[in-house]
Design a protein around this motif. Structure first.
Motif, PDB file in Angstrom:
ATOM      1  N   VAL A  16      -1.893  -0.009  29.333  1.00  0.00           N
ATOM      2  CA  VAL A  16      -0.433  -0.003  29.424  1.00  0.00           C
ATOM      3  C   VAL A  16      -0.059   1.471  28.934  1.00  0.00           C
ATOM      4  O   VAL A  16      -0.316   1.662  27.758  1.00  0.00           O
ATOM      5  N   ARG A  17       0.577   2.158  29.685  1.00  0.00           N
ATOM      6  CA  ARG A  17       1.207   3.361  29.143  1.00  0.00           C
ATOM      7  C   ARG A  17       2.420   3.215  28.510  1.00  0.00           C
ATOM      8  O   ARG A  17       3.319   2.995  29.113  1.00  0.00           O
ATOM      9  N   LEU A  18       2.715   3.718  27.321  1.00  0.00           N
ATOM     10  CA  LEU A  18       3.953   3.341  26.704  1.00  0.00           C
ATOM     11  C   LEU A  18       4.339   4.854  26.049  1.00  0.00           C
ATOM     12  O   LEU A  18       3.747   5.615  25.744  1.00  0.00           O
ATOM     13  N   GLN A  19       5.724   4.950  26.339  1.00  0.00           N
ATOM     14  CA  GLN A  19       6.338   6.170  25.718  1.00  0.00           C
ATOM     15  C   GLN A  19       7.137   5.782  24.355  1.00  0.00           C
ATOM     16  O   GLN A  19       7.931   4.832  24.291  1.00  0.00           O
ATOM     17  N   VAL A  20       6.553   5.955  23.243  1.00  0.00           N
ATOM     18  CA  VAL A  20       6.870   5.880  21.805  1.00  0.00           C
ATOM     19  C   VAL A  20       7.892   6.781  21.493  1.00  0.00           C
ATOM     20  O   VAL A  20       7.515   7.780  21.146  1.00  0.00           O
ATOM     21  N   PRO A  21       9.050   6.349  21.280  1.00  0.00           N
ATOM     22  CA  PRO A  21      10.293   7.342  20.372  1.00  0.00           C
ATOM     23  C   PRO A  21       9.811   7.381  18.872  1.00  0.00           C
ATOM     24  O   PRO A  21       9.738   6.570  18.221  1.00  0.00           O
ATOM     25  N   LEU A  22       9.597   8.601  18.419  1.00  0.00           N
ATOM     26  CA  LEU A  22       9.318   8.827  17.105  1.00  0.00           C
ATOM     27  C   LEU A  22      10.439   9.708  16.769  1.00  0.00           C
ATOM     28  O   LEU A  22      11.614  10.044  17.554  1.00  0.00           O
ATOM     29  N   THR A  23      10.811  10.118  15.357  1.00  0.00           N
ATOM     30  CA  THR A  23      11.861  10.795  14.669  1.00  0.00           C
ATOM     31  C   THR A  23      12.239  12.076  15.681  1.00  0.00           C
ATOM     32  O   THR A  23      13.178  12.383  16.016  1.00  0.00           O
ATOM     33  N   GLU A  24      11.014  12.948  15.758  1.00  0.00           N
ATOM     34  CA  GLU A  24      11.198  14.119  16.438  1.00  0.00           C
ATOM     35  C   GLU A  24      11.041  14.297  17.831  1.00  0.00           C
ATOM     36  O   GLU A  24      11.571  15.291  18.365  1.00  0.00           O
ATOM     37  N   ASP A  25      10.170  13.388  18.215  1.00  0.00           N
ATOM     38  CA  ASP A  25      10.100  13.497  19.718  1.00  0.00           C
ATOM     39  C   ASP A  25       9.429  12.183  20.309  1.00  0.00           C
ATOM     40  O   ASP A  25       9.472  11.191  19.811  1.00  0.00           O
ATOM     41  N   SER A  29       3.589   4.860  13.114  1.00  0.00           N
ATOM     42  CA  SER A  29       3.649   6.489  12.876  1.00  0.00           C
ATOM     43  C   SER A  29       2.982   6.804  11.414  1.00  0.00           C
ATOM     44  O   SER A  29       2.986   5.961  10.568  1.00  0.00           O
ATOM     45  N   VAL A  30       2.469   8.014  11.236  1.00  0.00           N
ATOM     46  CA  VAL A  30       1.821   8.667  10.248  1.00  0.00           C
ATOM     47  C   VAL A  30       2.059  10.147   9.964  1.00  0.00           C
ATOM     48  O   VAL A  30       2.665  10.747  11.134  1.00  0.00           O
ATOM     49  N   ILE A  31       2.275  10.467   8.669  1.00  0.00           N
ATOM     50  CA  ILE A  31       2.618  12.040   8.452  1.00  0.00           C
ATOM     51  C   ILE A  31       1.457  12.673   8.204  1.00  0.00           C
ATOM     52  O   ILE A  31       0.786  12.287   7.237  1.00  0.00           O
ATOM     53  N   ARG A  32       1.379  13.703   8.958  1.00  0.00           N
ATOM     54  CA  ARG A  32       0.173  14.744   8.660  1.00  0.00           C
ATOM     55  C   ARG A  32       0.967  16.143   8.671  1.00  0.00           C
ATOM     56  O   ARG A  32       1.676  16.489   9.599  1.00  0.00           O
ATOM     57  N   SER A  33       0.813  16.733   7.657  1.00  0.00           N
ATOM     58  CA  SER A  33       1.128  18.079   7.616  1.00  0.00           C
ATOM     59  C   SER A  33       2.726  18.147   7.950  1.00  0.00           C
ATOM     60  O   SER A  33       3.203  19.027   8.613  1.00  0.00           O
ATOM     61  N   SER A  34       3.540  17.140   7.307  1.00  0.00           N
ATOM     62  CA  SER A  34       4.839  17.259   7.402  1.00  0.00           C
ATOM     63  C   SER A  34       5.217  17.191   8.882  1.00  0.00           C
ATOM     64  O   SER A  34       6.341  17.299   9.136  1.00  0.00           O
ATOM     65  N   ARG A  35       4.523  16.629   9.641  1.00  0.00           N
ATOM     66  CA  ARG A  35       4.599  16.085  11.045  1.00  0.00           C
ATOM     67  C   ARG A  35       4.505  14.640  11.321  1.00  0.00           C
ATOM     68  O   ARG A  35       3.530  14.140  10.759  1.00  0.00           O
ATOM     69  N   GLN A  36       5.246  14.011  12.123  1.00  0.00           N
ATOM     70  CA  GLN A  36       5.307  12.774  12.468  1.00  0.00           C
ATOM     71  C   GLN A  36       4.451  12.609  13.612  1.00  0.00           C
ATOM     72  O   GLN A  36       4.684  12.983  14.695  1.00  0.00           O
ATOM     73  N   GLU A  37       3.211  11.754  13.588  1.00  0.00           N
ATOM     74  CA  GLU A  37       2.371  11.462  14.608  1.00  0.00           C
ATOM     75  C   GLU A  37       2.378  10.089  14.880  1.00  0.00           C
ATOM     76  O   GLU A  37       2.506   9.113  13.867  1.00  0.00           O
ATOM     77  N   LEU A  38       1.645   9.885  16.079  1.00  0.00           N
ATOM     78  CA  LEU A  38       1.573   8.241  16.211  1.00  0.00           C
ATOM     79  C   LEU A  38      -0.144   8.099  16.081  1.00  0.00           C
ATOM     80  O   LEU A  38      -0.885   8.891  16.744  1.00  0.00           O
ATOM     81  N   ILE A  96       0.034   3.448   6.456  1.00  0.00           N
ATOM     82  CA  ILE A  96       1.764   3.149   6.582  1.00  0.00           C
ATOM     83  C   ILE A  96       2.071   3.881   5.226  1.00  0.00           C
ATOM     84  O   ILE A  96       3.450   4.435   5.153  1.00  0.00           O
ATOM     85  N   GLY A  97       1.332   4.345   4.115  1.00  0.00           N
ATOM     86  CA  GLY A  97       1.867   4.835   2.988  1.00  0.00           C
ATOM     87  C   GLY A  97       2.112   6.291   3.322  1.00  0.00           C
ATOM     88  O   GLY A  97       2.921   6.815   2.424  1.00  0.00           O
ATOM     89  N   THR A  98       1.677   6.855   4.322  1.00  0.00           N
ATOM     90  CA  THR A  98       1.852   8.246   4.567  1.00  0.00           C
ATOM     91  C   THR A  98       3.391   8.631   4.969  1.00  0.00           C
ATOM     92  O   THR A  98       3.838   9.645   4.936  1.00  0.00           O
ATOM     93  N   ASN A  99       4.025   7.569   5.070  1.00  0.00           N
ATOM     94  CA  ASN A  99       5.450   7.436   5.694  1.00  0.00           C
ATOM     95  C   ASN A  99       6.533   7.577   4.553  1.00  0.00           C
ATOM     96  O   ASN A  99       7.610   7.645   4.783  1.00  0.00           O
ATOM     97  N   GLY A 100       5.933   7.450   3.210  1.00  0.00           N
ATOM     98  CA  GLY A 100       6.665   7.270   2.135  1.00  0.00           C
ATOM     99  C   GLY A 100       7.715   8.338   2.101  1.00  0.00           C
ATOM    100  O   GLY A 100       8.860   7.856   1.635  1.00  0.00           O
ATOM    101  N   GLU A 101       7.197   9.765   2.015  1.00  0.00           N
ATOM    102  CA  GLU A 101       8.339  10.802   2.044  1.00  0.00           C
ATOM    103  C   GLU A 101       9.190  10.723   3.205  1.00  0.00           C
ATOM    104  O   GLU A 101      10.278  11.354   2.945  1.00  0.00           O
ATOM    105  N   TRP A 102       9.004  10.072   4.353  1.00  0.00           N
ATOM    106  CA  TRP A 102      10.098   9.986   5.272  1.00  0.00           C
ATOM    107  C   TRP A 102      11.052   8.963   5.281  1.00  0.00           C
ATOM    108  O   TRP A 102      12.142   8.909   5.615  1.00  0.00           O
TER     109      TRP A 102
END
Length: 142
Positions: free
Chosen positions: A20-29, A99-108, A124-130
């Motif tokens: 199933v193809r999903l379009q997941v809304p993240l904070t920036e895109d 979502s995970v945060i890598r290099s100050s960017r939110q990814e899935l 989950i912990g990578t999202n702490g700064e956001w």
């Protein structure tokens, strides 16, 4: 010749084997991902954006139905967490992505790429700064 019910069952089983193809809304895109149904052909996918802490007890399935092996399943929604406040996440829901945060960017990240609950907790912990996280979940159909 197959009855309409048998045809419908065959179609449902075929659909279950396709991603199933999903379009997941993240904070920036938005991110597009493909996931497989684990809870049957009538299951539903949904997204939840929550603050931390989540207040979820999640286990990784290691026995039982072969399709569910390796899946991360909500075992409990604990009082005081953002999941209990939202009221949408339920026991038995399957976590497919987060979502995970890598290099100050939110990814899935898909949970199928994680091999343990410890890795899930770190992700989950990578999202702490956001201060918030986006989850992709599946719920068994009615």
């Amino acid at each position: 010749d197959a009855s309409p019910e048998e045809k419908a069952q065959a179609k449902a089983e075929e659909d279950e084997s396709l991603p199933v193809r999903l379009q997941v809304p993240l904070t920036e895109d938005e991110k597009s991902v493909e996931v497989f149904r684990l809870l049957g052909p009538t299951s539903n996918f949904y997204f939840e954006r929550l603050g931390l802490p989540l207040g979820l007890k999640i286990t990784r399935q290691v026995r039982g139905d072969f399709r569910m092996r390796g899946a991360f399943v909500v075992e409990e929604v604990m009082e005081g967490g953002s999941a209990a406040e939202s009221g949408r996440i339920q026991k038995g829901d399957v976590l497919h992505g987060l979502s995970v945060i890598r290099s100050s960017r939110q990814e899935l990240t898909l949970t199928s790429r994680l091999s343990s609950v410890d890795e899930l907790v770190m992700a989950i912990g990578t999202n702490g700064e956001w201060g918030e996280i986006t989850l992709v979940l599946e719920r068994r159909g009615e």
